[in-house]
Design an enzyme around this catalytic site. Structure first.
Site, PDB file in Angstrom:
ATOM      1  N   ILE A 216      41.681  58.093  42.368  1.00 36.06           N
ATOM      2  CA  ILE A 216      42.694  58.682  43.256  1.00 36.06           C
ATOM      3  C   ILE A 216      44.052  58.800  42.555  1.00 36.06           C
ATOM      4  CG2 ILE A 216      43.625  56.568  44.339  1.00 36.06           C
ATOM      5  CD1 ILE A 216      43.209  57.955  47.069  1.00 36.06           C
TER       6      ILE A 216
ATOM      7  N   GLN B  62      42.896  44.214  37.205  1.00 35.83           N
ATOM      8  CA  GLN B  62      41.926  44.546  38.260  1.00 35.83           C
ATOM      9  C   GLN B  62      42.588  44.462  39.638  1.00 35.83           C
ATOM     10  OE1 GLN B  62      38.262  42.233  38.321  1.00 35.83           O
ATOM     11  NE2 GLN B  62      37.320  43.610  39.832  1.00 35.83           N
TER      12      GLN B  62
ATOM     13  N   HIS C 263      33.912  48.144  38.398  1.00 39.66           N
ATOM     14  CA  HIS C 263      33.964  49.584  38.124  1.00 39.66           C
ATOM     15  C   HIS C 263      34.307  49.788  36.664  1.00 39.66           C
ATOM     16  CE1 HIS C 263      37.776  48.097  39.739  1.00 39.66           C
ATOM     17  NE2 HIS C 263      38.375  48.895  38.861  1.00 39.66           N
TER      18      HIS C 263
HETATM   19  P1  5GP Z   1      41.443  48.462  38.707  1.00 40.69           P
HETATM   20  O1  5GP Z   1      42.947  48.349  38.612  1.00 40.69           O
HETATM   21  O2  5GP Z   1      40.883  47.554  39.770  1.00 40.69           O
HETATM   22  O3  5GP Z   1      40.756  48.305  37.375  1.00 40.69           O
HETATM   23  O4  5GP Z   1      41.155  49.947  39.134  1.00 40.69           O
HETATM   24  C1  5GP Z   1      41.071  50.348  40.463  1.00 40.69           C
HETATM   25  C2  5GP Z   1      41.162  51.850  40.454  1.00 40.69           C
HETATM   26  O5  5GP Z   1      40.762  52.319  41.723  1.00 40.69           O
HETATM   27  C3  5GP Z   1      42.593  52.366  40.225  1.00 40.69           C
HETATM   28  O6  5GP Z   1      42.616  53.201  39.087  1.00 40.69           O
HETATM   29  C4  5GP Z   1      42.916  53.104  41.510  1.00 40.69           C
HETATM   30  O7  5GP Z   1      43.684  54.272  41.294  1.00 40.69           O
HETATM   31  C5  5GP Z   1      41.551  53.410  42.084  1.00 40.69           C
HETATM   32  N1  5GP Z   1      41.505  53.498  43.518  1.00 40.69           N
HETATM   33  C6  5GP Z   1      42.024  52.607  44.414  1.00 40.69           C
HETATM   34  N2  5GP Z   1      41.764  52.980  45.668  1.00 40.69           N
HETATM   35  C7  5GP Z   1      41.063  54.140  45.585  1.00 40.69           C
HETATM   36  C8  5GP Z   1      40.499  55.016  46.566  1.00 40.69           C
HETATM   37  O8  5GP Z   1      40.595  54.809  47.785  1.00 40.69           O
HETATM   38  N3  5GP Z   1      39.838  56.112  46.102  1.00 40.69           N
HETATM   39  C9  5GP Z   1      39.699  56.367  44.764  1.00 40.69           C
HETATM   40  N4  5GP Z   1      39.037  57.476  44.430  1.00 40.69           N
HETATM   41  N5  5GP Z   1      40.201  55.567  43.820  1.00 40.69           N
HETATM   42  C10 5GP Z   1      40.880  54.462  44.225  1.00 40.69           C
END
Ligand code: 5GP
Ligand code: ZN
Length: 111
Positions: A30, A91, A97
């Site tokens: 997103i 994270q 992911h």
């Molecule tokens: P992290 O920081 O946990 O490694 O990555 C989480 C990722 O999820 C971030 O890049 C963030 O932009 C994405 N993200 C968070 N909420 C949503 C959502 O509701 N939809 C989508 N498509 N991506 C999301």
């Protein structure tokens, strides 16, 4: 369970899916950090890489193969794959992911 990615898989939150294979899904991030920023996730809720069991080896292998297949589909040779494990590593969503990032030049070391 209050997990954004489980809600996306259940269709409760919309996402732009780009790849599906048994047990593995991928959709556009997103808040993209590159022209192509795709999140590859397992259907199984696993909070962090630290929570993996030996029985999850197939899932993890499939996630990497999904990255390769997505790159091929996009006609991309160079890309970065990232797993953030826990808050200090960045994270924010606690359902594992694999970030697939491509379409620009990346620096090393990452920030
Ligand atoms: P992290 O920081 O946990 O490694 O990555 C989480 C990722 O999820 C971030 O890049 C963030 O932009 C994405 N993200 C968070 N909420 C949503 C959502 O509701 N939809 C989508 N498509 N991506 C999301
Ligand atoms: Zn989840």
């Amino acid at each position: 369970m209050d997990c954004i990615f489980c809600k996306i898989l259940k269709g409760e939150i919309k996402a732009d899916f780009v790849f599906k294979e048994e047990g593995i899904f991928a959709f556009k991030d997103i808040n993209p950090q590159a022209p192509h920023h795709i999140l590859i996730i397992p259907e199984k809720h696993i909070a962090t890489i630290n929570d993996l069991n030996d029985e999850d080896a197939l899932i993890m292998g499939k996630m990497l193969l999904a990255a390769k297949k997505i790159a091929k589909k996009l006609g991309i040779q160079s890309y970065r794959l990232v797993f953030n494990c826990n808050a200090d590593a960045g994270q924010e969503v606690f359902h594992i992911h694999l970030h697939f990032l491509a379409g620009r030049k990346f620096t090393w070391p990452p920030g």
